[in-house]
Design a protein around this motif. Sequence first.
Motif, PDB file in Angstrom:
ATOM      1  N   LEU A 126      -9.400  12.099  -2.804  1.00 50.28           N
ATOM      2  CA  LEU A 126      -8.477  11.432  -2.396  1.00 50.28           C
ATOM      3  C   LEU A 126      -8.113  10.165  -3.286  1.00 50.28           C
ATOM      4  N   ALA A 127      -9.026  10.023  -4.321  1.00 50.54           N
ATOM      5  CA  ALA A 127      -9.045   8.867  -5.364  1.00 50.54           C
ATOM      6  C   ALA A 127      -8.187   9.386  -6.471  1.00 50.54           C
ATOM      7  N   TYR A 128      -6.860   9.169  -6.329  1.00 51.90           N
ATOM      8  CA  TYR A 128      -5.780   9.747  -7.153  1.00 51.90           C
ATOM      9  C   TYR A 128      -6.197   8.977  -8.514  1.00 51.90           C
ATOM     10  N   GLY A 129      -6.842   8.069  -8.640  1.00 52.30           N
ATOM     11  CA  GLY A 129      -6.674   6.923  -9.914  1.00 52.30           C
ATOM     12  C   GLY A 129      -7.353   7.591 -11.295  1.00 52.30           C
ATOM     13  N   LEU A 130      -7.937   8.776 -11.065  1.00 51.85           N
ATOM     14  CA  LEU A 130      -8.682   9.362 -12.250  1.00 51.85           C
ATOM     15  C   LEU A 130      -7.717   9.702 -13.464  1.00 51.85           C
ATOM     16  N   VAL A 131      -6.710   8.857 -13.698  1.00 53.47           N
ATOM     17  CA  VAL A 131      -5.692   9.074 -14.762  1.00 53.47           C
ATOM     18  C   VAL A 131      -5.870   8.193 -15.669  1.00 53.47           C
TER      19      VAL A 131
ATOM     20  N   TYR B 226      -3.111  -7.418  -7.260  1.00 53.16           N
ATOM     21  CA  TYR B 226      -2.951  -5.931  -6.615  1.00 53.16           C
ATOM     22  C   TYR B 226      -3.167  -4.972  -7.702  1.00 53.16           C
ATOM     23  N   LEU B 227      -2.741  -5.321  -8.929  1.00 51.05           N
ATOM     24  CA  LEU B 227      -2.859  -4.476  -9.915  1.00 51.05           C
ATOM     25  C   LEU B 227      -4.496  -4.515 -10.401  1.00 51.05           C
ATOM     26  N   LEU B 228      -5.168  -5.373 -10.134  1.00 46.81           N
ATOM     27  CA  LEU B 228      -6.580  -5.431 -10.363  1.00 46.81           C
ATOM     28  C   LEU B 228      -7.336  -4.489  -9.343  1.00 46.81           C
ATOM     29  N   VAL B 229      -6.880  -4.667  -8.093  1.00 47.45           N
ATOM     30  CA  VAL B 229      -7.421  -3.806  -7.061  1.00 47.45           C
ATOM     31  C   VAL B 229      -7.078  -2.267  -7.378  1.00 47.45           C
ATOM     32  N   ALA B 230      -5.965  -2.060  -7.701  1.00 47.39           N
ATOM     33  CA  ALA B 230      -5.642  -0.721  -8.023  1.00 47.39           C
ATOM     34  C   ALA B 230      -6.414  -0.036  -8.864  1.00 47.39           C
ATOM     35  N   HIS B 231      -6.557  -0.805 -10.124  1.00 48.71           N
ATOM     36  CA  HIS B 231      -7.213  -0.577 -11.222  1.00 48.71           C
ATOM     37  C   HIS B 231      -8.626  -0.213 -10.887  1.00 48.71           C
ATOM     38  N   TYR B 232      -9.401  -1.134 -10.068  1.00 45.84           N
ATOM     39  CA  TYR B 232     -10.796  -0.782  -9.655  1.00 45.84           C
ATOM     40  C   TYR B 232     -10.780   0.624  -8.748  1.00 45.84           C
ATOM     41  N   HIS B 233      -9.808   0.882  -8.187  1.00 42.85           N
ATOM     42  CA  HIS B 233      -9.822   2.248  -7.393  1.00 42.85           C
ATOM     43  C   HIS B 233      -9.450   3.231  -8.381  1.00 42.85           C
ATOM     44  N   ASN B 234      -8.560   3.255  -9.195  1.00 47.14           N
ATOM     45  CA  ASN B 234      -8.644   4.038 -10.171  1.00 47.14           C
ATOM     46  C   ASN B 234      -9.490   4.587 -11.101  1.00 47.14           C
TER      47      ASN B 234
ATOM     48  N   ALA C  46       0.890  -1.215   0.050  1.00 52.74           N
ATOM     49  CA  ALA C  46      -0.058   0.063   0.109  1.00 52.74           C
ATOM     50  C   ALA C  46       0.910   1.343  -0.127  1.00 52.74           C
ATOM     51  N   TYR C  47       2.176   1.264   0.669  1.00 53.02           N
ATOM     52  CA  TYR C  47       3.147   2.502   0.549  1.00 53.02           C
ATOM     53  C   TYR C  47       3.395   2.702  -0.734  1.00 53.02           C
ATOM     54  N   LEU C  48       3.825   1.563  -1.610  1.00 53.13           N
ATOM     55  CA  LEU C  48       4.073   1.721  -2.788  1.00 53.13           C
ATOM     56  C   LEU C  48       3.206   2.241  -3.670  1.00 53.13           C
ATOM     57  N   LEU C  49       1.811   1.837  -3.710  1.00 54.07           N
ATOM     58  CA  LEU C  49       0.726   2.482  -4.443  1.00 54.07           C
ATOM     59  C   LEU C  49       0.564   3.930  -4.027  1.00 54.07           C
ATOM     60  N   ASP C  50       0.554   3.950  -2.629  1.00 52.97           N
ATOM     61  CA  ASP C  50       0.480   5.674  -2.293  1.00 52.97           C
ATOM     62  C   ASP C  50       1.408   6.611  -2.755  1.00 52.97           C
ATOM     63  N   VAL C  51       2.661   6.275  -2.898  1.00 51.26           N
ATOM     64  CA  VAL C  51       3.781   7.104  -3.402  1.00 51.26           C
ATOM     65  C   VAL C  51       3.879   7.118  -4.682  1.00 51.26           C
ATOM     66  N   CYS C  52       3.137   6.346  -5.380  1.00 52.87           N
ATOM     67  CA  CYS C  52       3.387   6.377  -7.157  1.00 52.87           C
ATOM     68  C   CYS C  52       2.061   6.999  -7.772  1.00 52.87           C
TER      69      CYS C  52
ATOM     70  N   PRO D   4      -0.377   6.859 -10.709  1.00 55.75           N
ATOM     71  CA  PRO D   4      -1.180   5.695 -11.080  1.00 55.75           C
ATOM     72  C   PRO D   4      -0.577   5.173 -12.418  1.00 55.75           C
ATOM     73  N   GLU D   5       0.123   6.031 -13.366  1.00 56.54           N
ATOM     74  CA  GLU D   5       0.741   5.349 -14.453  1.00 56.54           C
ATOM     75  C   GLU D   5       1.984   4.437 -14.055  1.00 56.54           C
ATOM     76  N   ASP D   6       2.539   4.803 -12.819  1.00 51.65           N
ATOM     77  CA  ASP D   6       3.559   4.210 -12.289  1.00 51.65           C
ATOM     78  C   ASP D   6       3.094   2.760 -11.563  1.00 51.65           C
TER      79      ASP D   6
END
Length: 616
Positions: free
Chosen positions: A349-354, A529-537, A222-228, A230-232
Amino acid sequence: MDKLHNYQGIEGRFHQCRDNIKEFYEDFHAKKSVNLVDIVKKQLNGNTSANKDFSHVFRTKTRTELVRVSAAVMGIEFSYAAETAFVSPTLLKIGVEHQHMTLVWALSPLVGFFLCPILGSLSDRCKLNIGRRRPFILLLSIGVIFGLLLVPNGEALGYWLGDDNFQSQDMLDMSEINSLKNITSIYNSRPQSSHSWGIFFTVLGTVLLDFDADACQSPARAYLLDVCLPEDQARGLSTFTIMAGLGGFFGYSMGGVNWDETEIGRRLGGHVKAVFSIITIIFIACVTFTLTSFAEIPLWVLANKDTKNCAGKIALSKSYGACDDDKTINCTDDNKQVTTEDDNPNISLAYGLVDDTSFTEDSEIIQENACTQNGDSENAQNTMEVESLSHYLLSIVYMPLSLKLICVTNLFCWMAHVCYSLYFTDFVGEAVFKGDPKATLGSLPLKRYEEGVRFGCWGMAMYSLSCSFYSLAIEYLIRRFRAKTVYVGGLLVYCIGMALMALTRAKLSVIVFSWTAGIMYSTLFTMPYLLVAHYHNASTFELDKNGAPKLGSGLRGLGTDVAIISSMVFLAQFLLSLCMGTIIKISGTTTAVIGTASFLSFCGALSATRIMYLDL
């Protein structure tokens, strides 16, 4: 300066250094409170962190920076390699039966399955100055260190507390024992309570090491996803898996070296103690490397109306959607809304709108939706809408179908992998090398078993190495063949590899087919985790009747969802620990472990075909 030092001499420079230290201490004492209670209150309530520059969070990360953020998982995999390679043989050697040994593995997942999602929810709401994820990484890392110290020294602690030491007696009676045929029966005739304290400390160390090593991966990811950005995220997760594979490779390779024949091994107390001691040092270094990589934005900072620096940096980033004079700014990753009084910015706070990482063709529509303003927001007070802990706990129970399918698939994947990782060295020692872990000290069956355990470590090193190599290519494979093909294909490759290993039971198959385990491990470490991040984005967890994404379908925390997915490892380990001992006893061979791994991987492949991939 050199002339001044020559003029002052050694004594003068000493007095100058003393005065500098004294001046620094007085200045520090005047500005900082030395009261421990005040320091804790400042950490809880927030202080000058709001004035820090967090622009590093909103820029593209280099591969080197991603390696640094992911260093903690390398240390975790080092410790996990030591655990999986040596805990089972260690427990068997001090008198624990196969059936009872598998129950030992049930203790950690029994706690972790319920506690890990709760820790994820707590991290979503953590308001400490150092961030939301790093406090939990640090806390769980301390537990890993205690586990690394207890496992190799549990038997010695037992002797210190009064356990009977049969080793010296074995050495005295070796000539007599070797003349007898049934040496195993003599070994089994020892009192069952001879290692009671040793078993207790070893099991305690196993529980601490197993739970904390697995649980620590959730806040680290989660720390990795927080500081990256979305394209990273895809590149970050692949780097995360590469570091995990390298940690496992070097960790298992260390177990494959015969440290008893080296000076380091003799000084540290033998093969197992040498491995655990070196890995403890490596683990501390890796975790420190990650914790000092990037500062997190504290949760309370996002609600502070004076955090202009943060907002200004975000507004400069196209990836974080500065819209309408910075009225809408994407800050972090938890789908929460922050409203401030000045100019009424709606900080999402939903930064995944990219569109770079969300892979959605309708990203412009999503962006317009994100930039919609609330007409009544002019009267909003300086408040932050952060959901309560009970909301996140309820989100664990009431999951959308998309997350449930990922959980079921990840459960099958982890069950298949746990069969391999926890019992593989025992399988090689008994089924491939025909050894006996309960044979008398110094006997040929025990030597064959120990040789098999070391050889099994090399096999597991190959699986970790293949995990790293496959992780380098998985991002390309997803773009080339799509996520569904990569997910299902990786599980089927592992299924075939384990089936062939169980059928052949040869040294060559141990090395060759272990590479398929690396493909599966990289798959389960990346895809869910890529799928979960994709859902949130995409802010999408469900599809409508026409198969189109339903936007904004529920407020969920990324840390909570990552922890839920990760907690499947505990459930998998718990279920296997209840039945694996019985399976081995009924089949009469540890080969059943590998056959079970093949079957479970096939079940996971079937489940993966039902997952919602959107357009990933």
